[in-house]
Design a protein around this motif. Structure first.
Motif, PDB file in Angstrom:
ATOM      1  N   ARG A 244      -4.486   5.711  -7.234  1.00 54.23           N
ATOM      2  CA  ARG A 244      -3.860   6.658  -6.205  1.00 54.23           C
ATOM      3  C   ARG A 244      -4.107   6.252  -4.912  1.00 54.23           C
ATOM      4  N   GLY A 245      -4.618   5.429  -4.490  1.00 52.02           N
ATOM      5  CA  GLY A 245      -5.115   4.913  -3.314  1.00 52.02           C
ATOM      6  C   GLY A 245      -6.177   4.587  -2.784  1.00 52.02           C
TER       7      GLY A 245
ATOM      8  N   LEU B 134      -9.430   0.240  -3.377  1.00 54.31           N
ATOM      9  CA  LEU B 134      -8.171   1.064  -3.826  1.00 54.31           C
ATOM     10  C   LEU B 134      -8.506   1.231  -5.265  1.00 54.31           C
TER      11      LEU B 134
ATOM     12  N   ALA C 128      -3.895   5.635   6.854  1.00 56.61           N
ATOM     13  CA  ALA C 128      -4.953   5.257   5.671  1.00 56.61           C
ATOM     14  C   ALA C 128      -5.947   4.527   6.469  1.00 56.61           C
TER      15      ALA C 128
ATOM     16  N   GLU D  51       3.760   1.609  -1.260  1.00 51.85           N
ATOM     17  CA  GLU D  51       4.522   1.961  -2.693  1.00 51.85           C
ATOM     18  C   GLU D  51       3.411   2.395  -3.480  1.00 51.85           C
ATOM     19  N   LEU D  52       2.080   2.211  -3.468  1.00 53.61           N
ATOM     20  CA  LEU D  52       0.928   2.516  -4.118  1.00 53.61           C
ATOM     21  C   LEU D  52       0.711   3.735  -4.085  1.00 53.61           C
ATOM     22  N   VAL D  53       1.046   4.467  -3.065  1.00 51.17           N
ATOM     23  CA  VAL D  53       0.619   5.870  -2.720  1.00 51.17           C
ATOM     24  C   VAL D  53       1.962   6.707  -2.770  1.00 51.17           C
ATOM     25  N   GLY D  54       2.932   5.984  -3.186  1.00 53.13           N
ATOM     26  CA  GLY D  54       4.268   6.590  -3.412  1.00 53.13           C
ATOM     27  C   GLY D  54       5.288   6.944  -2.066  1.00 53.13           C
TER      28      GLY D  54
ATOM     29  N   VAL E 293       1.992   4.700   7.216  1.00 53.29           N
ATOM     30  CA  VAL E 293       1.385   5.049   5.847  1.00 53.29           C
ATOM     31  C   VAL E 293       0.027   4.281   6.060  1.00 53.29           C
TER      32      VAL E 293
ATOM     33  N   TYR F 219       0.900  -1.170   0.077  1.00 49.55           N
ATOM     34  CA  TYR F 219      -0.083   0.158   0.124  1.00 49.55           C
ATOM     35  C   TYR F 219       0.588   1.301  -0.065  1.00 49.55           C
TER      36      TYR F 219
ATOM     37  N   LYS G 132      -8.615   6.829   7.282  1.00 52.99           N
ATOM     38  CA  LYS G 132      -9.670   7.414   6.235  1.00 52.99           C
ATOM     39  C   LYS G 132     -10.403   6.236   5.582  1.00 52.99           C
TER      40      LYS G 132
END
Length: 202
Positions: free
Chosen positions: A139-140, A136, A115, A100-103, A111, A98, A118
C-alpha cells in the motif's frame, strides 16, 4: 588439431599487442570447448564494461577542481557497492514507481515529496533519487515508518546515511540489519537503537 579463427569483439578493438593476441588465443580455445564461447563472451563483456566505467570515471575526475585521492576513490567505490547490494537484495523504486505503487499519476513529482514527510528515505544515483523497497509494503510506506526515520533525521542524518544504516548488520541485533529485525517483528529493539543513535549513544 585444427585452428579456430575468432574475431576480437568490437568492444575490445582498442586492445593491442600482446593483450590482443592473448584474448584471441582465449577465444580460440573457448570455441573448441563446449559452453566455452558463452563463458568467454560474458567475461569479455564484463571487461569491456569495466573499461568504459574506468574511462568515464577518469574523465569525471579530470574535470574536478581538486585532486581526488585514493582514500576518496576507495570510499566512493565502497558506497557504490553498498547501493548495488541494496538494489539487488531489496529492489528500489524511483519517484514515478512510488507514485504508481500508491495509485497516483506516475508523472506526479509531488507524491514522493509528500511521502518524505512521512518518513520515505532515498538516495541519489546519477540524476535519480531511488527509494529502497524495504520501507514499503503493497500500500505504500510500512506502518509506523516515520517513527523509525524521524529520530535519525532530527539528529541531522542525511537520508543516504539512514538507508545505509538500516540495511547494514548491527552488533546489537546479532549481526542482522535493522530492516531484518523489523521483518521478524523486533520493532521495539530497532526503535531503541534508533533512539540511541539519534541521541549519540554508542
Amino acid at each position: 588439431m585444427s585452428t579456430v579463427e575468432v574475431r576480437l569483439p568490437d568492444e575490445l578493438a582498442e586492445v593491442g599487442g600482446d593483450q590482443r593476441a592473448a584474448v584471441s588465443d582465449l577465444l580460440s580455445a573457448a570455441a573448441r570447448t563446449p559452453g566455452g564461447m558463452e563463458a568467454a563472451s560474458t567475461l569479455l563483456r564484463s571487461v569491456a564494461a569495466r573499461r568504459e566505467v574506468v574511462r568515464h570515471v577518469t574523465d569525471a575526475v579530470a574535470n574536478q577542481p581538486v585532486p581526488v585521492g585514493p582514500a576518496t576513490a576507495a570510499q566512493i567505490a565502497l558506497v557504490d557497492q553498498r547501493w548495488r547490494e541494496i538494489e539487488e537484495r531489496y529492489g528500489v523504486l524511483d519517484a514515478a514507481g512510488y507514485a504508481e505503487l500508491v495509485g497516483a499519476s506516475p508523472t506526479s513529482r509531488s507524491v514522493a515529496s509528500k511521502a518524505r514527510t512521512k518518513g520515505l528515505v532515498g538516495y541519489r544515483r546519477g540524476r535519480r533519487v531511488l527509494y529502497p523497497a524495504f520501507q514499503l509494503d503493497a500500500r505504500g510506506l510500512r506502518a509506523g515508518w516515520l517513527e523509525v526515520v524521524a529520530p535519525l533525521r532530527a539528529a541531522g542524518w542525511a537520508d543516504e546515511d539512514i538507508v545505509l544504516w538500516l540495511a547494514a548488520p548491527h552488533g546489537a541485533l546479532g549481526r542482522r540489519s535493522p530492516v531484518e529485525a523489523l521483518d521478524t517483528g523486533e520493532r521495539d529493539a530497532v526503535l531503541a537503537l534508533v533512539r540511541a543513535e539519534g541521541d549519540g549513544v554508542w
